[in-house]
Design a protein around this motif. Structure first.
Motif, PDB file in Angstrom:
ATOM      1  N   ILE A  38       0.828  -1.206   0.000  1.00 32.66           N
ATOM      2  CA  ILE A  38       0.000   0.000   0.000  1.00 32.66           C
ATOM      3  C   ILE A  38       0.863   1.257   0.000  1.00 32.66           C
ATOM      4  CG2 ILE A  38      -1.647   1.323   1.395  1.00 32.66           C
ATOM      5  CD1 ILE A  38      -2.822  -1.349   2.306  1.00 32.66           C
TER       6      ILE A  38
ATOM      7  N   LEU B 195       0.235   2.858  -3.823  1.00 33.52           N
ATOM      8  CA  LEU B 195      -0.633   4.028  -4.003  1.00 33.52           C
ATOM      9  C   LEU B 195       0.114   5.213  -4.606  1.00 33.52           C
ATOM     10  CD1 LEU B 195      -2.899   3.947  -0.807  1.00 33.52           C
ATOM     11  CD2 LEU B 195      -3.543   3.451  -3.170  1.00 33.52           C
ATOM     12  N   PRO B 196       1.252   5.640  -4.051  1.00 34.02           N
ATOM     13  CA  PRO B 196       1.979   6.755  -4.695  1.00 34.02           C
ATOM     14  C   PRO B 196       2.434   6.427  -6.112  1.00 34.02           C
ATOM     15  CG  PRO B 196       2.801   6.363  -2.475  1.00 34.02           C
ATOM     16  CD  PRO B 196       1.917   5.225  -2.804  1.00 34.02           C
TER      17      PRO B 196
ATOM     18  N   GLY C 189       0.936   4.499  -8.299  1.00 30.13           N
ATOM     19  CA  GLY C 189      -0.218   4.624  -9.180  1.00 30.13           C
ATOM     20  C   GLY C 189      -0.616   6.060  -9.424  1.00 30.13           C
ATOM     21  N   VAL C 190      -0.544   6.881  -8.380  1.00 33.53           N
ATOM     22  CA  VAL C 190      -0.876   8.300  -8.537  1.00 33.53           C
ATOM     23  C   VAL C 190       0.110   8.993  -9.470  1.00 33.53           C
ATOM     24  CG1 VAL C 190      -1.039  10.497  -7.304  1.00 33.53           C
ATOM     25  CG2 VAL C 190      -2.052   8.439  -6.312  1.00 33.53           C
TER      26      VAL C 190
ATOM     27  N   ILE D 285      -2.105  -2.974  -6.827  1.00 32.37           N
ATOM     28  CA  ILE D 285      -2.545  -1.694  -6.268  1.00 32.37           C
ATOM     29  C   ILE D 285      -2.112  -0.533  -7.163  1.00 32.37           C
ATOM     30  CG2 ILE D 285      -2.191  -0.097  -4.342  1.00 32.37           C
ATOM     31  CD1 ILE D 285      -2.101  -2.532  -2.503  1.00 32.37           C
ATOM     32  N   ALA D 286      -0.889  -0.588  -7.673  1.00 30.32           N
ATOM     33  CA  ALA D 286      -0.408   0.481  -8.544  1.00 30.32           C
ATOM     34  C   ALA D 286      -1.242   0.568  -9.822  1.00 30.32           C
ATOM     35  CB  ALA D 286       1.064   0.251  -8.883  1.00 30.32           C
TER      36      ALA D 286
ATOM     37  N   GLN E  18      -4.365  -0.553 -10.334  1.00 31.04           N
ATOM     38  CA  GLN E  18      -5.737  -0.146 -10.032  1.00 31.04           C
ATOM     39  C   GLN E  18      -5.815   1.326  -9.640  1.00 31.04           C
ATOM     40  OE1 GLN E  18      -7.156  -2.912  -7.079  1.00 31.04           O
ATOM     41  NE2 GLN E  18      -7.646  -4.488  -8.590  1.00 31.04           N
ATOM     42  N   THR E  19      -4.826   1.808  -8.894  1.00 32.29           N
ATOM     43  CA  THR E  19      -4.804   3.219  -8.525  1.00 32.29           C
ATOM     44  C   THR E  19      -4.661   4.096  -9.765  1.00 32.29           C
ATOM     45  OG1 THR E  19      -3.794   2.662  -6.389  1.00 32.29           O
ATOM     46  CG2 THR E  19      -3.643   4.953  -7.117  1.00 32.29           C
ATOM     47  N   ARG E  20      -3.800   3.698 -10.682  1.00 33.15           N
ATOM     48  CA  ARG E  20      -3.629   4.459 -11.920  1.00 33.15           C
ATOM     49  C   ARG E  20      -4.931   4.499 -12.719  1.00 33.15           C
ATOM     50  NH1 ARG E  20      -2.595   3.320 -17.274  1.00 33.15           N
ATOM     51  NH2 ARG E  20      -1.306   4.880 -18.405  1.00 33.15           N
TER      52      ARG E  20
END
Length: 256
Positions: free
Chosen positions: A111, A115-116, A118-119, A217-218, A220-222
């Motif tokens: 996480i 998360l960062p 992907g953002v 996670i990366a 999906q976040t993107r």
């Protein structure tokens, strides 16, 4: 909602029965005799073999063994380990905190980095950062986890000697388990260097176990960020919002 829960529970029963049947019969298909495994290298007499087979129920038909196995499963009796001679449930509860500790660390690792990443990939869409993050995520998601673990052990434990090869803590430290979580127990033990040793032993397993969730996670976040950035309420404030003046103060526009 009640109908949905009942349908889900209805699917749970055949799924559970199917899993128990598969587990039971696959174990029976494995080569080797559990009675001979229990006897060890010394061998066993035919009389003793028959006695143990009767005690453990191996002389019964296969379907009867399955129903006995199912009944023991519902009562919480998972049998006795042939290697340690202790109840399997006791062995499971002893080692479960280590599994839970590693899982928590791996998810935190995934996480905090996913998360960062992907953002950044969404904000820098189509640029070098985006391609680097997505390529790394694809490689991390695709590689076999056992190969990744061996590679990290060879590099960081073998060549660089930065991390331990195995175990949960160095043999130099000993303290009675309180919570079962090595990080917490080493911290409250008060022994100098124990917590650092526990952290060092967790680094490689955390990276290995958290690599695939990190990649997921990366990605999906993107995808979620790109979907939100393409919405009207995000794109509209750009052309219709405030225009900074020469003094960098926000001047009211006609739409406000």
């Amino acid at each position: 909602m009640l109908a949905f829960l009942l349908r889900r529970l209805g699917l749970l029963v055949p799924t559970f029965i199917g899993v128990t049947i598969a587990a039971f019969f696959f174990i029976r298909l494995l080569p080797g005799d559990p009675i001979m495994l229990l006897a060890g290298e010394r061998g066993i007499s035919p009389e003793r073999y028959a006695e143990l087979a009767s005690r453990f129920g191996f002389d019964r038909p296969l379907y009867e063994q399955y129903f006995v196995y199912l009944g023991n499963l519902f009562s919480g009796d998972l049998g006795v380990s042939f290697s340690t001679k202790r109840p399997v449930l006791t062995e499971f509860m002893t080692l479960f905190p280590a599994t839970l500790e590693l899982s928590i660390c791996a998810m935190l690792f995934a996480i905090v980095l996913g998360l960062p990443a992907g953002v950044i990939a969404a904000v820098r869409r189509g640029k070098a950062a985006d391609h680097a993050v997505m390529t790394t995520a694809l490689v991390g998601y695709s590689m076999p986890i056992f190969w990744w673990a061996l590679l990290l052990i060879i590099v960081f434990s073998g060549w660089l000697q930065w991390t331990p090869v195995s175990g949960r803590i160095s043999l130099l430290y000993f303290f009675p388990p309180v919570t079962g979580f090595m990080l917490i127990d080493s911290l409250i033990s008060g022994q100098k260097g124990a917590f650092q040793s526990a952290v060092q032993h967790l680094i490689l397993p955390t990276i290995v176990l958290g690599t695939i969730p990190l990649a997921v996670i990366a990605r999906q976040t993107r995808s979620a960020m790109l979907e939100v950035l393409g919405d009207d309420y995000i794109r509209t404030p750009g052309p219709r919002g405030c225009r900074p003046s020469a003094s960098s103060a926000c001047m009211p526009c006609a739409t406000h």
